[in-house]
Scaffold this motif. Sequence first.
Motif, PDB file in Angstrom:
ATOM      1  N   VAL A   1      45.210  41.011  35.215  1.00  0.00           N
ATOM      2  CA  VAL A   1      45.176  39.558  35.957  1.00  0.00           C
ATOM      3  C   VAL A   1      43.788  39.262  35.670  1.00  0.00           C
ATOM      4  O   VAL A   1      43.564  38.025  35.666  1.00  0.00           O
ATOM      5  CB  VAL A   1      45.593  39.906  37.331  1.00  0.00           C
ATOM      6  CG1 VAL A   1      45.323  38.611  38.248  1.00  0.00           C
ATOM      7  CG2 VAL A   1      46.565  40.313  37.518  1.00  0.00           C
TER       8      VAL A   1
ATOM      9  N   ALA B   1      42.047  41.766  44.786  1.00  0.00           N
ATOM     10  CA  ALA B   1      42.519  43.309  44.948  1.00  0.00           C
ATOM     11  C   ALA B   1      43.381  43.289  46.365  1.00  0.00           C
ATOM     12  O   ALA B   1      44.201  44.068  46.669  1.00  0.00           O
ATOM     13  CB  ALA B   1      41.491  44.036  45.115  1.00  0.00           C
TER      14      ALA B   1
ATOM     15  N   TRP C   1      39.075  51.481  42.438  1.00  0.00           N
ATOM     16  CA  TRP C   1      37.744  51.631  41.632  1.00  0.00           C
ATOM     17  C   TRP C   1      37.251  50.271  41.569  1.00  0.00           C
ATOM     18  O   TRP C   1      37.792  49.289  41.298  1.00  0.00           O
ATOM     19  CB  TRP C   1      37.946  52.284  40.272  1.00  0.00           C
ATOM     20  CG  TRP C   1      36.565  52.170  39.485  1.00  0.00           C
ATOM     21  CD1 TRP C   1      35.369  52.756  39.697  1.00  0.00           C
ATOM     22  CD2 TRP C   1      36.151  51.041  38.891  1.00  0.00           C
ATOM     23  NE1 TRP C   1      34.247  52.302  38.984  1.00  0.00           N
ATOM     24  CE2 TRP C   1      34.933  51.208  38.476  1.00  0.00           C
ATOM     25  CE3 TRP C   1      36.820  49.694  38.163  1.00  0.00           C
ATOM     26  CZ2 TRP C   1      34.203  50.337  37.446  1.00  0.00           C
ATOM     27  CZ3 TRP C   1      36.145  49.009  37.321  1.00  0.00           C
ATOM     28  CH2 TRP C   1      35.008  49.401  36.951  1.00  0.00           C
TER      29      TRP C   1
ATOM     30  N   ARG D   1      32.999  48.406  41.078  1.00  0.00           N
ATOM     31  CA  ARG D   1      31.637  48.906  40.704  1.00  0.00           C
ATOM     32  C   ARG D   1      30.719  49.190  41.936  1.00  0.00           C
ATOM     33  O   ARG D   1      29.992  50.182  41.942  1.00  0.00           O
ATOM     34  CB  ARG D   1      30.652  47.897  39.927  1.00  0.00           C
ATOM     35  CG  ARG D   1      31.201  47.363  38.488  1.00  0.00           C
ATOM     36  CD  ARG D   1      30.502  46.368  38.017  1.00  0.00           C
ATOM     37  NE  ARG D   1      30.674  45.209  38.869  1.00  0.00           N
ATOM     38  CZ  ARG D   1      30.060  44.143  38.931  1.00  0.00           C
ATOM     39  NH1 ARG D   1      29.345  43.695  37.881  1.00  0.00           N
ATOM     40  NH2 ARG D   1      30.177  42.958  39.830  1.00  0.00           N
TER      41      ARG D   1
ATOM     42  N   HIS E   1      36.714  31.305  43.437  1.00  0.00           N
ATOM     43  CA  HIS E   1      37.722  30.157  43.013  1.00  0.00           C
ATOM     44  C   HIS E   1      37.832  29.422  44.480  1.00  0.00           C
ATOM     45  O   HIS E   1      38.355  29.864  45.486  1.00  0.00           O
ATOM     46  CB  HIS E   1      39.128  30.623  42.664  1.00  0.00           C
ATOM     47  CG  HIS E   1      39.199  31.690  41.634  1.00  0.00           C
ATOM     48  ND1 HIS E   1      38.661  32.850  41.607  1.00  0.00           N
ATOM     49  CD2 HIS E   1      39.734  31.320  40.287  1.00  0.00           C
ATOM     50  CE1 HIS E   1      38.703  33.313  40.417  1.00  0.00           C
ATOM     51  NE2 HIS E   1      39.505  32.476  39.625  1.00  0.00           N
TER      52      HIS E   1
HETATM   53  P1  NDP Z   1      36.188  38.367  43.196  1.00  0.00           P
HETATM   54  O1  NDP Z   1      35.122  37.628  43.056  1.00  0.00           O
HETATM   55  O2  NDP Z   1      36.665  38.139  44.756  1.00  0.00           O
HETATM   56  O3  NDP Z   1      36.306  40.029  42.854  1.00  0.00           O
HETATM   57  C1  NDP Z   1      35.644  40.144  41.608  1.00  0.00           C
HETATM   58  C2  NDP Z   1      35.708  41.546  41.392  1.00  0.00           C
HETATM   59  O4  NDP Z   1      35.598  41.862  39.949  1.00  0.00           O
HETATM   60  C3  NDP Z   1      34.855  42.372  42.203  1.00  0.00           C
HETATM   61  O5  NDP Z   1      35.478  43.618  42.780  1.00  0.00           O
HETATM   62  C4  NDP Z   1      33.771  42.863  41.290  1.00  0.00           C
HETATM   63  O6  NDP Z   1      33.236  44.041  41.356  1.00  0.00           O
HETATM   64  C5  NDP Z   1      34.285  43.015  40.104  1.00  0.00           C
HETATM   65  N1  NDP Z   1      33.738  42.641  38.760  1.00  0.00           N
HETATM   66  C6  NDP Z   1      32.864  41.631  38.410  1.00  0.00           C
HETATM   67  N2  NDP Z   1      32.226  41.705  37.361  1.00  0.00           N
HETATM   68  C7  NDP Z   1      32.582  42.955  36.845  1.00  0.00           C
HETATM   69  C8  NDP Z   1      32.379  43.729  35.699  1.00  0.00           C
HETATM   70  N3  NDP Z   1      31.676  43.337  34.888  1.00  0.00           N
HETATM   71  N4  NDP Z   1      32.923  45.031  35.390  1.00  0.00           N
HETATM   72  C9  NDP Z   1      33.857  45.436  36.395  1.00  0.00           C
HETATM   73  N5  NDP Z   1      34.069  44.797  37.734  1.00  0.00           N
HETATM   74  C10 NDP Z   1      33.647  43.567  37.848  1.00  0.00           C
HETATM   75  O7  NDP Z   1      37.201  37.627  42.440  1.00  0.00           O
HETATM   76  P2  NDP Z   1      39.027  37.574  42.541  1.00  0.00           P
HETATM   77  O8  NDP Z   1      39.393  38.651  43.114  1.00  0.00           O
HETATM   78  O9  NDP Z   1      39.215  36.190  43.068  1.00  0.00           O
HETATM   79  O10 NDP Z   1      39.172  37.544  41.302  1.00  0.00           O
HETATM   80  C11 NDP Z   1      39.401  38.545  40.272  1.00  0.00           C
HETATM   81  C12 NDP Z   1      39.514  38.131  38.890  1.00  0.00           C
HETATM   82  O11 NDP Z   1      40.855  37.589  38.532  1.00  0.00           O
HETATM   83  C13 NDP Z   1      38.434  37.043  38.235  1.00  0.00           C
HETATM   84  O12 NDP Z   1      38.157  37.449  36.928  1.00  0.00           O
HETATM   85  C14 NDP Z   1      39.376  35.957  38.390  1.00  0.00           C
HETATM   86  O13 NDP Z   1      38.886  34.911  37.295  1.00  0.00           O
HETATM   87  C15 NDP Z   1      40.800  36.487  38.023  1.00  0.00           C
HETATM   88  N6  NDP Z   1      41.868  35.549  38.388  1.00  0.00           N
HETATM   89  C16 NDP Z   1      43.218  35.360  37.661  1.00  0.00           C
HETATM   90  C17 NDP Z   1      43.970  34.774  37.911  1.00  0.00           C
HETATM   91  C18 NDP Z   1      45.387  34.597  37.370  1.00  0.00           C
HETATM   92  O14 NDP Z   1      46.111  33.816  37.567  1.00  0.00           O
HETATM   93  N7  NDP Z   1      45.565  35.534  36.266  1.00  0.00           N
HETATM   94  C19 NDP Z   1      44.032  33.894  39.350  1.00  0.00           C
HETATM   95  C20 NDP Z   1      42.771  34.169  40.218  1.00  0.00           C
HETATM   96  C21 NDP Z   1      41.838  34.968  39.710  1.00  0.00           C
HETATM   97  P3  NDP Z   1      32.098  44.635  42.464  1.00  0.00           P
HETATM   98  O15 NDP Z   1      33.381  44.807  43.721  1.00  0.00           O
HETATM   99  O16 NDP Z   1      31.845  45.729  42.215  1.00  0.00           O
HETATM  100  O17 NDP Z   1      31.372  43.555  42.874  1.00  0.00           O
END
Ligand code: NDP
Length: 335
Positions: A224, A142, A161, A163, A86
């Motif tokens: 979230v 996280a 947890w 992936r 983001h």
């Molecule tokens: P990051 O890109 O920093 O982290 C994404 C995480 O999601 C990583 O741990 C990744 O896993 C995991 N992931 C991605 N694809 C999959 C999948 N198919 N199955 C399981 N795990 C998966 O993103 P952010 O931490 O910034 O955001 C996390 C989520 O929160 C996003 O979807 C984002 O859109 C959402 N979000 C929601 C907000 C709200 O206000 N509700 C605000 C901001 C974000 P790995 O570590 O294994 O690669």
Amino acid sequence: MTDARTLIVPHADVEQLLPMPACIDVMADALAATARGDALLPLRQVLRLHSGRDAFAVMPAILGSAIGAKVIAVFPGNDATPYESHMGVILYFDDTHGRLLAIIDASSVTAIRTAAVSGLATRLLAVPNASRLAILGAGVQAMTHLEAMMAVRPIRELRIWSRGEARRDQLAAWGRTRFGIDIVPCDSAEEAVRDAQVICTVTASRDPVLHGRWVAPGAHINAVGASIASARELDTEAVVQARLYVDRRESAMHEAGDFLIPRAEEAIDNSHIVGELGELVLCSVAGRSDDRERTIFKSLGLAVEDVASARFIYQQALATGAGTWLELGGLRPAT
Ligand code: NDP
């Protein structure tokens, strides 16, 4: 005095100016004001990019006298790159002349305010002595969610947890150093959430990563990661068996796959949403009624959260001298 300057607040300054405990209180005030009808906020405008996965979104809001908008690019695939998923800015205006008071980094605000809202939900809904936390996902959210949960409950044990093993190990190492608690990286989501009293799902997954049959009685879930109608992190059973709270009903009805998919399956109807978080702050809806009830806060993220954060950051920056001033324009030409 005439002043046409705009304050630029970068990522590192936001982290200093918006500490988690303060942000939780700012979110409580903003969501309560929204529930009272003191905010104007349309649904966010989201343009899907050619990839089908990436998006460009504009989120405007007026909250009392605070005017602003977040402009943000969301690229979930960035989790495998040095860039955050983001990125963008929050534009913050005054309501006297419409001056652009500040341009603020949005990655940091989004990371902090989203977790702060989950912290508020946890403060209002989790069992008071919750000490066992599970986090599914190991990205930016996280980290801030761990900080928010530590601020509102006496967490002693965290199970993580995600992936990728490397990323969950990194998060565990960071968390141990920062908070000195017991942190266990897990090979499966089921292992992570078993017996947890608070669960945060912060993945970019479009399909359920959390199944209801794994969730212990009494657990509170902050859901979230999924912010569009076609994606969800919770399976239907997890939603059916819990009292469901949202940040905003109208947004949930349009954007929350965690709610809309079980509703399309006719497992629940609209009455399954007990209330909004702001209504809980105002005590106009009931919260948890006993220690065995499961509760869910479904977070989508609201523009009022960004505008309230921007107002707070701007005031703190004025008080501390943080940020950099820039003359962008806005004064009439001399005649
Ligand atoms: P990051 O890109 O920093 O982290 C994404 C995480 O999601 C990583 O741990 C990744 O896993 C995991 N992931 C991605 N694809 C999959 C999948 N198919 N199955 C399981 N795990 C998966 O993103 P952010 O931490 O910034 O955001 C996390 C989520 O929160 C996003 O979807 C984002 O859109 C959402 N979000 C929601 C907000 C709200 O206000 N509700 C605000 C901001 C974000 P790995 O570590 O294994 O690669």
